[in-house]
Design an enzyme around this catalytic site. Structure first.
Site, PDB file in Angstrom:
ATOM      1  N   TYR A  76       0.840  -1.193   0.000  1.00  0.00           N
ATOM      2  CA  TYR A  76       0.000   0.000   0.000  1.00  0.00           C
ATOM      3  C   TYR A  76       0.884   1.256   0.000  1.00  0.00           C
ATOM      4  O   TYR A  76       1.901   1.313   0.700  1.00  0.00           O
ATOM      5  CB  TYR A  76      -0.897  -0.028   1.228  1.00  0.00           C
ATOM      6  CG  TYR A  76      -1.674   1.232   1.495  1.00  0.00           C
ATOM      7  CD1 TYR A  76      -2.508   1.795   0.541  1.00  0.00           C
ATOM      8  CD2 TYR A  76      -1.578   1.859   2.740  1.00  0.00           C
ATOM      9  CE1 TYR A  76      -3.223   2.949   0.804  1.00  0.00           C
ATOM     10  CE2 TYR A  76      -2.293   3.012   3.017  1.00  0.00           C
ATOM     11  CZ  TYR A  76      -3.106   3.554   2.038  1.00  0.00           C
ATOM     12  OH  TYR A  76      -3.809   4.703   2.300  1.00  0.00           O
ATOM     13  N   ASP A  84       0.453  -7.942   6.475  1.00  0.00           N
ATOM     14  CA  ASP A  84      -0.783  -7.196   6.275  1.00  0.00           C
ATOM     15  C   ASP A  84      -1.714  -8.100   5.484  1.00  0.00           C
ATOM     16  O   ASP A  84      -1.495  -8.372   4.303  1.00  0.00           O
ATOM     17  CB  ASP A  84      -0.508  -5.901   5.512  1.00  0.00           C
ATOM     18  CG  ASP A  84      -1.754  -5.028   5.373  1.00  0.00           C
ATOM     19  OD1 ASP A  84      -2.871  -5.574   5.360  1.00  0.00           O
ATOM     20  OD2 ASP A  84      -1.614  -3.798   5.269  1.00  0.00           O
TER      21      ASP A  84
END
Length: 394
Positions: free
Chosen positions: A113, A186
């Site tokens: 991200y 994540d």
């Protein structure tokens, strides 16, 4: 770092999702017999001593509603400890700032991200002097080459944003163990329903609860789950004392409410995503579809091994000009152009159009096509979603 991987005694996931917040370890029903744990908005609690002492005294340190959610999150991930934060980035930054000292070493996958990338490059490296190595974590050997005795943290995102790349969690966990490095994953794109990184050897799992866990686009939040007591104590201190960054009681309630329907929602997300992915794969204006549930995905076998399902996130390459791409987005009816993911409504995001600054500076920008479209498949009827694409695609 030692890890606990045997969670064979856990109840079935759906049972935990519906009822784990009301477990006997958090008796919120006392006195009023609430079926749903109440929202405790009080900032402070009456002091008592001895046997009459209570678990909570000040809500920054501990709050009954947050404690219930944190226990629920830990159970869903098969971990021992959970922490709920004010956002996914708060969870990520607290983890990194707590576990990586100034001048420390981080090995990160290069497909992550953009906010996490900026945290690593601008804050961890730029302000704290950390040494950051971005690597193609699809290949465990490349990860192993970058890790050394001074490595503090290995960080991966799997599946990754926006290219849906996968990392072999178990293989990287073995590397982390060899060097006594903390390994964080994540796992936002899968939710705990489809992936269990702790059971595969990770030390930490991070989620943006804003996404699938809440599932309704009405709460910003983040979570960290671990079964390593020492890691938990470091993170808990940083959250409650060093940074004071925790999820509000009302947002805790919203996430806990969303979790109750997580299994049903995830199965619907996945079914719809598979139908849409197959439709897109057959369309002549789509050159490539990135969805790990398709056999055409280069890591489909790994996805089938370490995930119990493929979630509702996919990306595809639009075959056309930038002007045609803009017209396609404007022509959509059911799909809403916007950021975020994992909620009931379907969303599309074109990084090069909607986030041009982040797209141009992303580690993935050299490999991410300008015409890439990221799609969060919602809970609408799959035929309607395919028809919306069919109508909008020129």
């Amino acid at each position: 770092m030692s890890r606990q991987t045997d969670h064979s005694d856990r109840n079935r996931f759906a049972t935990l999702a519906v009822g784990s917040a009301e477990s006997e370890t958090h008796p919120h029903r006392s006195g009023t017999n609430d079926v749903v744990p109440p929202i405790h908005l009080s900032t402070t609690f009456e002091w008592a001593s001895g046997e009459n002492g209570n678990e909570h005294d000040y809500s920054r340190e501990s709050n009954p509603t947050r404690a219930a959610l944190e226990a629920q999150l830990a159970r869903l991930e098969g971990g021992e400890y959970g922490l709920a934060f004010a956002s996914g980035m708060a969870a990520t930054s607290t983890t990194m700032l707590s576990l990586v000292p100034p001048g420390g070493h981080v090995v990160s996958s290069d497909s992550i991200y953009s906010g996490t990338e900026k945290l690593l490059t601008e804050h961890m490296a730029g302000h704290l002097g950390a040494d950051i190595d971005f690597v193609d974590a699809r290949d465990p050997d490349i990860v192993a080459d970058a890790v050394n005795a001074d490595t503090d943290l290995i960080w991966v995102e799997t599946p990754s944003n926006p290219l849906m790349r996968l990392c072999d969690i178990q293989a990287i966990a073995d590397i982390a163990d060899d060097y006594d490095a903390v390994f964080g994953v994540d796992s936002t794109f899968t939710s705990p329903y489809y992936q269990a990184p702790l059971e595969l050897g990770a030390d930490i799992v991070v989620h943006s609860t804003t996404k699938y866990l809440n599932g309704h686009s009405d709460s910003i939040g983040g979570a960290v789950i671990t079964d390593a007591k020492g890691v938990f104590e470091q993170l808990a201190f940083a959250q409650r004392v060093g940074l004071g960054n925790m999820l509000s009681p009302f947002d805790c309630y919203l996430v806990a409410r969303g979790i109750k329907t997580l299994p049903a929602r995830m199965e619907h997300h996945e079914k719809n995503a598979m139908d849409v992915a197959r439709f897109l794969e057959s369309h002549d204006r789509v050159t490539r579809v990135y969805y790990s549930g398709l056999e055409s995905h280069p890591q489909h076998d790994l996805a089938s091994e370490q995930m119990s399902g493929y979630s509702g996130m996919l990306s595809f390459e639009f075959d056309g000009t930038r002007i045609e791409l803009e017209a396609f987005v404007e022509g959509l009816d059911l799909f809403t152009p916007g950021a975020s993911l994992g909620s009931a409504e379907s969303l599309v995001e074109v990084p090069s159009l909607m986030l041009p600054d982040e797209f141009s500076r992303s580690e993935d920008s050299a490999e991410t096509p300008e015409t890439l479209v990221r799609v969060s498949i919602g809970l609408e009827d799959a035929e309607d979603l395919c028809e919306d694409f069919r109508t909008a695609l020129p």
